[in-house]
Motif scaffolding. Structure first.
Motif, mmCIF file in Angstrom:
data_model
loop_
_atom_site.group_PDB
_atom_site.id
_atom_site.type_symbol
_atom_site.label_atom_id
_atom_site.label_comp_id
_atom_site.label_asym_id
_atom_site.label_seq_id
_atom_site.Cartn_x
_atom_site.Cartn_y
_atom_site.Cartn_z
ATOM 1 N N MET A 120 0.854 -1.178 0.000
ATOM 2 C CA MET A 120 0.000 0.000 0.000
ATOM 3 C C MET A 120 0.898 1.237 0.000
ATOM 4 O O MET A 120 1.729 1.404 0.868
ATOM 5 N N THR A 121 0.728 2.070 -0.983
ATOM 6 C CA THR A 121 1.513 3.291 -1.086
ATOM 7 C C THR A 121 0.743 4.439 -0.456
ATOM 8 O O THR A 121 -0.456 4.586 -0.661
ATOM 9 N N VAL A 122 1.457 5.270 0.284
ATOM 10 C CA VAL A 122 0.821 6.337 1.062
ATOM 11 C C VAL A 122 1.288 7.714 0.601
ATOM 12 O O VAL A 122 2.380 7.854 0.056
ATOM 13 N N ALA A 123 0.434 8.724 0.827
ATOM 14 C CA ALA A 123 0.782 10.127 0.603
ATOM 15 C C ALA A 123 0.267 10.936 1.789
ATOM 16 O O ALA A 123 -0.757 10.602 2.385
ATOM 17 N N LEU A 124 0.991 12.000 2.118
ATOM 18 C CA LEU A 124 0.570 12.941 3.153
ATOM 19 C C LEU A 124 -0.151 14.102 2.500
ATOM 20 O O LEU A 124 0.406 14.757 1.609
ATOM 21 N N LEU A 125 -1.382 14.363 2.925
ATOM 22 C CA LEU A 125 -2.113 15.545 2.484
ATOM 23 C C LEU A 125 -1.986 16.615 3.554
ATOM 24 O O LEU A 125 -2.389 16.408 4.701
ATOM 25 N N MET A 126 -1.403 17.755 3.182
ATOM 26 C CA MET A 126 -1.348 18.928 4.060
ATOM 27 C C MET A 126 -2.359 19.924 3.513
ATOM 28 O O MET A 126 -2.104 20.619 2.535
ATOM 29 N N ILE A 127 -3.517 19.947 4.149
ATOM 30 C CA ILE A 127 -4.652 20.708 3.649
ATOM 31 C C ILE A 127 -4.688 22.102 4.267
ATOM 32 O O ILE A 127 -4.760 22.244 5.495
ATOM 33 N N ASP A 128 -4.615 23.112 3.410
ATOM 34 C CA ASP A 128 -4.823 24.510 3.809
ATOM 35 C C ASP A 128 -3.861 25.000 4.900
ATOM 36 O O ASP A 128 -4.216 25.864 5.703
ATOM 37 N N VAL A 129 -2.653 24.486 4.921
ATOM 38 C CA VAL A 129 -1.643 24.970 5.867
ATOM 39 C C VAL A 129 -1.048 26.223 5.226
ATOM 40 O O VAL A 129 0.026 26.210 4.655
ATOM 41 N N GLN A 130 -1.825 27.299 5.320
ATOM 42 C CA GLN A 130 -1.528 28.520 4.573
ATOM 43 C C GLN A 130 -1.748 29.754 5.431
ATOM 44 O O GLN A 130 -2.513 29.745 6.387
ATOM 45 N N ARG A 131 -1.067 30.827 5.055
ATOM 46 C CA ARG A 131 -1.102 32.075 5.829
ATOM 47 C C ARG A 131 -2.469 32.734 5.854
ATOM 48 O O ARG A 131 -2.729 33.573 6.723
ATOM 49 N N SER A 132 -3.343 32.395 4.945
ATOM 50 C CA SER A 132 -4.680 33.002 4.910
ATOM 51 C C SER A 132 -5.353 32.955 6.275
ATOM 52 O O SER A 132 -6.033 33.908 6.667
ATOM 53 N N PHE A 133 -5.168 31.866 7.000
ATOM 54 C CA PHE A 133 -5.855 31.711 8.281
ATOM 55 C C PHE A 133 -5.407 32.721 9.322
ATOM 56 O O PHE A 133 -6.177 33.082 10.215
ATOM 57 N N THR A 134 -4.161 33.187 9.231
ATOM 58 C CA THR A 134 -3.671 34.141 10.237
ATOM 59 C C THR A 134 -4.412 35.469 10.161
ATOM 60 O O THR A 134 -4.368 36.254 11.112
ATOM 61 N N ALA A 135 -5.105 35.715 9.067
ATOM 62 C CA ALA A 135 -5.877 36.959 8.907
ATOM 63 C C ALA A 135 -7.330 36.804 9.358
ATOM 64 O O ALA A 135 -8.099 37.760 9.287
ATOM 65 N N ARG A 136 -7.701 35.626 9.813
ATOM 66 C CA ARG A 136 -9.075 35.406 10.285
ATOM 67 C C ARG A 136 -9.200 35.838 11.737
ATOM 68 O O ARG A 136 -8.263 35.675 12.529
ATOM 69 N N ASP A 137 -10.352 36.331 12.140
ATOM 70 C CA ASP A 137 -10.522 36.834 13.498
ATOM 71 C C ASP A 137 -10.471 35.732 14.556
ATOM 72 O O ASP A 137 -10.220 36.009 15.721
ATOM 73 N N TYR A 138 -10.679 34.491 14.202
ATOM 74 C CA TYR A 138 -10.641 33.404 15.172
ATOM 75 C C TYR A 138 -9.241 32.819 15.360
ATOM 76 O O TYR A 138 -9.037 31.976 16.214
ATOM 77 N N TRP A 139 -8.265 33.239 14.553
ATOM 78 C CA TRP A 139 -6.895 32.723 14.678
ATOM 79 C C TRP A 139 -6.391 33.004 16.093
ATOM 80 O O TRP A 139 -6.452 34.129 16.569
ATOM 81 N N ASP A 140 -5.927 31.974 16.767
ATOM 82 C CA ASP A 140 -5.491 32.087 18.156
ATOM 83 C C ASP A 140 -4.229 31.264 18.325
ATOM 84 O O ASP A 140 -4.271 30.036 18.235
ATOM 85 N N GLU A 141 -3.114 31.941 18.536
ATOM 86 C CA GLU A 141 -1.826 31.258 18.673
ATOM 87 C C GLU A 141 -1.849 30.202 19.772
ATOM 88 O O GLU A 141 -1.108 29.230 19.709
ATOM 89 N N GLY A 142 -2.693 30.369 20.771
ATOM 90 C CA GLY A 142 -2.793 29.388 21.847
ATOM 91 C C GLY A 142 -3.230 28.023 21.366
ATOM 92 O O GLY A 142 -2.875 27.003 21.951
ATOM 93 N N HIS A 143 -3.999 27.985 20.299
ATOM 94 C CA HIS A 143 -4.447 26.716 19.739
ATOM 95 C C HIS A 143 -3.450 26.151 18.738
ATOM 96 O O HIS A 143 -3.495 24.973 18.393
ATOM 97 N N VAL A 144 -2.564 26.992 18.262
ATOM 98 C CA VAL A 144 -1.680 26.621 17.166
ATOM 99 C C VAL A 144 -0.486 25.785 17.610
ATOM 100 O O VAL A 144 -0.055 24.880 16.897
ATOM 101 N N ALA A 145 0.063 26.052 18.787
ATOM 102 C CA ALA A 145 1.335 25.455 19.197
ATOM 103 C C ALA A 145 1.342 23.922 19.164
ATOM 104 O O ALA A 145 2.238 23.315 18.567
ATOM 105 N N SER A 146 0.375 23.274 19.795
ATOM 106 C CA SER A 146 0.384 21.807 19.835
ATOM 107 C C SER A 146 0.134 21.224 18.445
ATOM 108 O O SER A 146 0.737 20.220 18.069
ATOM 109 N N TRP A 147 -0.755 21.865 17.686
ATOM 110 C CA TRP A 147 -0.972 21.410 16.310
ATOM 111 C C TRP A 147 0.309 21.524 15.502
ATOM 112 O O TRP A 147 0.668 20.593 14.776
#
Length: 179
Positions: free
Chosen positions: A1-28
């Motif tokens: 079985m061959t595998v691939a990693l999907l990195m979905i929407d790991v993009q700077r756009s989210f940092t401009a959203r009002d809900y962006w909270d660095e406190g939630h980001v660190a562990s992720w």
């Protein structure tokens, strides 16, 4: 079985959203980095997927300049796809790319757990792919509805509940590393 990693929407756009909270980001971010490093160490192709909303004037509009990797995740990808819907398959060429490489298993990670990551997982499963939903490597934020705030942990738990055994196997980076 061959595998691939999907990195979905790991993009700077989210940092401009009002809900962006660095406190939630660190562990992720630690888990996402560990998963990306594991993929590289194992020769697993990395598929970067960006969300676009052309003409919206918001952070997902390419004209705004935020459709680029989130800081700390600028690593080169094996392939990049752009999407304008919640799942990474519709009108992107992702399925064709995966099948041409005989990839049958996907590691799903990225931003947001209950939106694009979950939706991509459901579609991938329906298309016949085996999906490992790497929950700790998906990021979300608290949401409100009808006067109640749902924590990021509650949203993640709900997503795990509805995906497990139906659309995906819920895993963490350590379990993938030990396989």
């Amino acid at each position: 079985m061959t595998v691939a990693l999907l990195m979905i929407d790991v993009q700077r756009s989210f940092t401009a959203r009002d809900y962006w909270d660095e406190g939630h980001v660190a562990s992720w971010a630690r888990a996402q980095r560990a998963l990306l490093d594991l993929a590289r160490a194992r020769g697993v192709p990395v598929v970067r997927i960006y969300h676009l909303a052309p003409g919206s004037g918001g952070p997902f509009d390419p004209a705004m300049g935020l459709i680029r990797p989130l800081e700390g995740f600028e690593d080169a990808a094996d392939v990049v796809f752009e999407k304008c819907v919640h799942n990474a398959f519709t009108d992107t060429g992702l399925e064709t790319w995966l099948r041409a490489r005989q990839i049958t298993r996907l590691w799903v990670s990225g931003i947001r757990t209950e939106q694009c990551c979950e939706t991509t997982t459901r579609v991938a499963s329906d298309l016949g792919f085996d999906v490992d939903f790497v929950s700790e490597a998906t990021l979300t934020f608290p949401m409100q509805r009808l006067g109640r705030t749902w924590s990021a942990d509650e949203i993640r738990a709900r997503t795990e509940l509805v995906l497990e055994g139906r659309f995906a196997r819920i895993v963490d980076v350590a379990s993938l590393a030990s396989e």
